[in-house]
Design an enzyme around this catalytic site. Structure first.
Site, PDB file in Angstrom:
ATOM      1  N   CYS A 274      -3.174   4.971   9.905  1.00  0.00           N
ATOM      2  CA  CYS A 274      -1.884   4.121  10.198  1.00  0.00           C
ATOM      3  C   CYS A 274      -1.185   4.889  11.069  1.00  0.00           C
ATOM      4  O   CYS A 274       0.629   4.939  11.638  1.00  0.00           O
ATOM      5  CB  CYS A 274      -0.624   3.891   8.533  1.00  0.00           C
ATOM      6  SG  CYS A 274      -1.976   2.369   7.416  1.00  0.00           S
TER       7      CYS A 274
ATOM      8  N   CYS B 205      -0.609   8.861   6.978  1.00  0.00           N
ATOM      9  CA  CYS B 205      -1.968   8.095   5.895  1.00  0.00           C
ATOM     10  C   CYS B 205      -2.988   8.513   8.256  1.00  0.00           C
ATOM     11  O   CYS B 205      -2.372   7.258   8.948  1.00  0.00           O
ATOM     12  CB  CYS B 205      -2.241   7.343   5.900  1.00  0.00           C
ATOM     13  SG  CYS B 205      -1.830   7.734   4.282  1.00  0.00           S
TER      14      CYS B 205
ATOM     15  N   CYS C 101       8.357   3.338   4.758  1.00  0.00           N
ATOM     16  CA  CYS C 101       7.442   3.274   4.653  1.00  0.00           C
ATOM     17  C   CYS C 101       7.962   2.965   3.077  1.00  0.00           C
ATOM     18  O   CYS C 101       7.526   2.616   2.006  1.00  0.00           O
ATOM     19  CB  CYS C 101       6.000   4.116   4.421  1.00  0.00           C
ATOM     20  SG  CYS C 101       7.448   5.639   3.632  1.00  0.00           S
TER      21      CYS C 101
ATOM     22  N   CYS D  66       0.816  -1.063   0.054  1.00  0.00           N
ATOM     23  CA  CYS D  66      -0.051   0.329   0.249  1.00  0.00           C
ATOM     24  C   CYS D  66       1.112   1.352  -0.277  1.00  0.00           C
ATOM     25  O   CYS D  66       0.299   1.672  -0.779  1.00  0.00           O
ATOM     26  CB  CYS D  66      -1.189   0.073   1.424  1.00  0.00           C
ATOM     27  SG  CYS D  66      -2.378   0.898   1.273  1.00  0.00           S
ATOM     28  N   CYS D  67       1.989   1.538   0.622  1.00  0.00           N
ATOM     29  CA  CYS D  67       2.753   2.079   0.679  1.00  0.00           C
ATOM     30  C   CYS D  67       3.652   2.516  -0.453  1.00  0.00           C
ATOM     31  O   CYS D  67       3.539   3.830  -0.610  1.00  0.00           O
ATOM     32  CB  CYS D  67       3.961   2.250   1.611  1.00  0.00           C
ATOM     33  SG  CYS D  67       3.179   2.385   3.765  1.00  0.00           S
TER      34      CYS D  67
END
Length: 233
Positions: free
Chosen positions: A204, A201, A228, A118-119
């Site tokens: 997170c 985010c 990340c 996702c990162c």
């Protein structure tokens, strides 16, 4: 070659202030000096230095699509205060759609591999685009942010992105950062007063409690190195 350039920059700027170093870099690498901001406290110090001195440095940010509203608020206030441009990079729509269609909206909680995926889509890929063709990448990294960053230098060659990083606040303490922000009335993220020190985010990031490491609120469910992929340290 890049390591040689890094050593040369360290020598030439050793006795210069941050403002003088930024000016030197814009003269030495015309049109190829960029600064990435996530609107955290360190980044706001650097933005203020760039804005007050009207330096020809391209400022950009990565909008992951999962940011806090408070982050957008400080983004807007910063634009208004310094009358500057901040270029925004977004993840590729098709990549985000594929990720959510295959794994759902919260796959990053399920494994470190999923979180890094996702990162990569939301941060690393857009950053790669933003840095392409540039020579100097200014960051807000500080040594005391994490144990991994204790051995950083002011100038470092980032092999992953093939660029030289300049870390002007490397030796600053959090107290020095906060004092500069307060003394110069620099816009700050309202979440900082609610225990959020390292803000990424929304899904997170959580507030930390007294005694916790300042990056403990990032990916708190993991025991990883809390990175990340933007910075290896």
């Amino acid at each position: 070659m890049s390591i040689a350039i890094t050593n040369t920059l360290l020598d030439k700027t050793r006795r210069l202030s941050i403002e003088e170093t930024l000016t030197f870099l814009t003269d030495e690498f015309k049109g190829k000096v960029v600064f990435s901001t996530s609107f955290g406290q360190e980044d706001q110090v650097i933005t203020a230095l760039i804005g007050k001195n009207n330096l020809p440095i391209t400022i950009f940010t990565l909008d992951t699509g999962r940011l806090f509203q408070e982050t957008y608020d400080v983004f807007h206030k910063t634009l208004k205060k310094y009358q500057i441009d901040i270029k925004t990079y977004f993840p590729e729509t098709s990549a985000v759609e594929e990720l959510l269609n295959q794994k759902g909206p919260n796959s990053f909680y399920e494994s470190v591999e999923n979180r890094k995926e996702c990162c990569f889509i939301r941060k690393v890929a857009p950053l790669t685009k933003a840095l392409k063709g540039n020579a100097i990448w200014i960051t807000g990294l500080r040594a005391e942010q994490s144990e991994n960053r204790n051995d950083l230098d002011l100038f470092e060659y980032d092999e992953k992105f093939d660029i030289i990083k300049f870390n002007p606040l490397l030796k600053w303490t959090l107290e020095e950062v906060q004092k500069y922000l307060d003394d110069n009335s620099v816009p700050q993220n309202a979440l900082h007063k609610q225990g959020f020190f390292s803000i990424g985010c929304a899904p997170c990031t959580r507030a930390i409690v007294p005694g916790e490491d300042i990056r403990a609120g990032r990916w708190w469910w993991e025991s990883s190195h809390k990175e990340c992929g933007l910075h290896q340290k």
